[in-house]
Design a protein around this motif. Sequence first.
Motif: not given
Length: 311
Positions: A155-176
Amino acid sequence: MFRSSAPRTAAALSACALLLSSCGGGGSASMSTLNLGLTDAPVSGVSKLWIQFTGVEVKPAGGNAIDFMFSPEKGFDLLSLQGGTTATFLNDTAIPAGQYQWVRLMVDTKPGASYVMDSTGQHDLTIPSGAETGLKLIQGFTMPVGGVASFTVDFVLSKSLIAPQGLSPDYLLKPVLRLLDNTQVGTISGTFMASTLSAQSNCGTRPPVVYVYTGAGVQADDIYNPPTGTTDMDPASSAEPLTTATAALNSMNDYAYSMAFLPAGTYTVAFTCDPDDPTVDEDTLTPDPIHFKIYPQAVAVTTNMTTTVNF
């Protein structure tokens, strides 16, 4: 629990075919044993990333998908699965031998089942494909007749986990994700000299992060996870890393790192202490805010061996 995704009648017929003789005939289908684990490449800025799974699904070529449901569900803090540490999805699990087309990690979609913790507290983790397809690796593999095959999902988290401004403070996972044959991988590990770190920006306040790129002579590039519908327009001479690892202080108070589950082959290895935001393509900025130190030689990874790369 083992079940076929086909209708019950077909599943029952298939199950009979897999048994030695309990359904009357004398033959038996060829079987194999599957081990499936989970590991992670680290990500900075969060202290815990918990994902809960309800099962695993595998798809034989030309056959119906086979589900292995977890009871109870299995949850893992992915940040604890680094440097060769793994968690177990399936252990000594019997499945029909043959060719398989894909693996699906079935995510628990109940509210709060998966979450992220950072310096501001616990936050929801949204997995857009979780309810529909789970985390699907469309990558073929072979299960040997009468043998054992062991694979690890990286699970390559450095490529997968993002914190979009519109979702802050929650996170989005786009899994690699990468599916790796455990018999075909090796490790790169090493340490850092204080003089090397002192010459690089931000290394006095941030730990070094090691980037590994497939092939020799690759121009080191940052991680960029472009918005849906867009692509990374970097030149062919540069490439995003296959994976990354954040170094940590060892017992000698030196920064050290280890990157396991790398397929045998040749790599370019580099590091930086500059922050890398996966929602931003930093090398399009002027000046480029990320400065890489590239290891001067190509690095060869050999199966079941550890290659030392010290900076």
